[in-house]
Design an enzyme around this catalytic site. Structure first.
Site, PDB file in Angstrom:
ATOM      1  N   ASP A 105      16.024 121.317  71.597  1.00 21.05           N
ATOM      2  CA  ASP A 105      15.017 121.225  70.554  1.00 21.05           C
ATOM      3  C   ASP A 105      15.444 122.111  69.382  1.00 21.05           C
ATOM      4  OD1 ASP A 105      12.719 121.279  68.980  1.00 21.05           O
ATOM      5  OD2 ASP A 105      11.352 121.530  70.672  1.00 21.05           O
ATOM      6  N   VAL A 106      15.605 121.534  68.193  1.00 17.26           N
ATOM      7  CA  VAL A 106      16.040 122.336  67.045  1.00 17.26           C
ATOM      8  C   VAL A 106      15.003 123.378  66.645  1.00 17.26           C
ATOM      9  CG1 VAL A 106      17.558 120.540  66.130  1.00 17.26           C
ATOM     10  CG2 VAL A 106      15.173 120.658  65.345  1.00 17.26           C
TER      11      VAL A 106
ATOM     12  N   TYR B 228       5.600 116.755  55.844  1.00 20.65           N
ATOM     13  CA  TYR B 228       6.849 116.037  55.601  1.00 20.65           C
ATOM     14  C   TYR B 228       7.367 116.313  54.192  1.00 20.65           C
ATOM     15  CZ  TYR B 228      10.301 112.322  56.010  1.00 20.65           C
ATOM     16  OH  TYR B 228      11.482 111.645  56.078  1.00 20.65           O
TER      17      TYR B 228
ATOM     18  N   SER C 277      15.104 113.556  52.154  1.00 23.35           N
ATOM     19  CA  SER C 277      14.368 112.308  51.964  1.00 23.35           C
ATOM     20  C   SER C 277      14.082 112.152  50.478  1.00 23.35           C
ATOM     21  CB  SER C 277      13.056 112.365  52.744  1.00 23.35           C
ATOM     22  OG  SER C 277      12.152 111.357  52.350  1.00 23.35           O
TER      23      SER C 277
ATOM     24  N   LYS D  80      10.747 118.471  53.399  1.00 25.52           N
ATOM     25  CA  LYS D  80      11.889 117.833  52.751  1.00 25.52           C
ATOM     26  C   LYS D  80      12.200 118.468  51.400  1.00 25.52           C
ATOM     27  CE  LYS D  80      12.850 114.905  56.014  1.00 25.52           C
ATOM     28  NZ  LYS D  80      14.089 115.031  56.809  1.00 25.52           N
TER      29      LYS D  80
END
Length: 274
Positions: free
Chosen positions: A76-77, A174, A156, A178
């Protein structure tokens, strides 16, 4: 005939499927050996089925079918210590490290967000902190080799635009993550340039992978028509393919881009100029 990356080793997070697998196979096609890392299990706030150990094994089989070596780790990062241990083990097994693709990411969008705070925090932890953990664990290997190197952070279009924002925990997380990846990229480009290590980010529009092309995301977009409309591309395509992003990865980590660092490269079918 040798490829662009013969004798080199590439680290890829989120490598079990989707973009990560595409990057692994494309780099292997060009001669690279692969360190492949993926959580290969579910995160509770994510509404679609995430990658499995079988997916990671398939990536390994596909790389080996190309007569390249691969070391895989179910990691898991979000766990910096475990990630560092996996990266160190991969470098020890394959002998070096030349290319880093920080690709692991999640989309926790859902039509009826059950826990906005969890969606936000899981997204930040995976899509932003996970990128930092990856570079912090990998960069010392590149520095110690004193042979340059290339790092690509997968961001993204939402790392360069706030279009489609709707106040949900998942969308807030998100977009913030990003955008944060761009800040990390620019900071790392400055840090690592004296070692001839280049750092860039890629900004895809929607990509045809299980992370985007799934029922939960489609329900989210259908439940918010204004969001769905805001996230359309200028060119008449709904999504790009993983190979389109992999082609950009190959360019940025190759000697063809040897003096390119600190750039944000869109692969977006015109999304950002619409």
């Amino acid at each position: 005939m040798s490829g662009l990356f013969e004798g080199k080793v590439a680290l890829i997070t989120g490598a079990a499927r989707g973009q990560g697998r595409s990057h692994a196979l494309r780099l292997a096609d060009e001669g690279a050996d692969i360190i492949a890392i993926d959580i290969a299990s579910q995160i509770d706030s994510v509404q679609y089925a995430m990658a499995t150990p079988e997916d990671l094994a398939q990536t390994a089989a596909d790389v080996e079918a190309r007569d390249r070596r691969i070391a895989t780790y179910q990691t898991d990062v979000r766990d910096s210590d475990a990630l560092k241990e996996a990266i160190n083990a991969g470098v020890a097994e394959l002998g070096r490290l030349d290319i880093v693709i920080a690709n692991a990411g999640i989309v926790a969008f859902s039509a009826n967000e059950p826990d906005p705070l969890a969606a936000f925090e899981d997204t930040i932890a995976t899509n932003l902190a996970g990128v930092r953990h990856t570079v912090q664990a990998a960069a010392p290997h590149l520095i110690q080799q004193w042979n340059g190197g290339a790092i690509v952070l997968i961001s993204s279009t939402q790392g360069l635009s706030g279009r489609g924002g709707n106040g949900s925990g998942a969308m807030d997380g998100y977009v913030a993550a990003k955008h944060g990846v761009v800040g990390l990229m620019r900071s790392y480009a400055n840090w690592l340039a004296p070692y001839r290590i280049r750092v860039n980010s890629i900004h895809p529009t929607g990509v045809n992978t299980p992370m985007v092309a799934n029922e939960a995301v489609m329900e989210f977009l259908n439940s918010s028509p204004s969001v769905g409309a805001a996230l359309t591309n200028l060119m008449p395509v709904d999504m790009v393919e993983p190979a389109d992003v992999s082609n950009a990865v190959v360019f940025l980590v190759s000697d063809n881009a040897r003096y390119i660092t600190g750039v944000t490269l869109p692969v977006d079918a015109g999304f950002l100029v619409k």
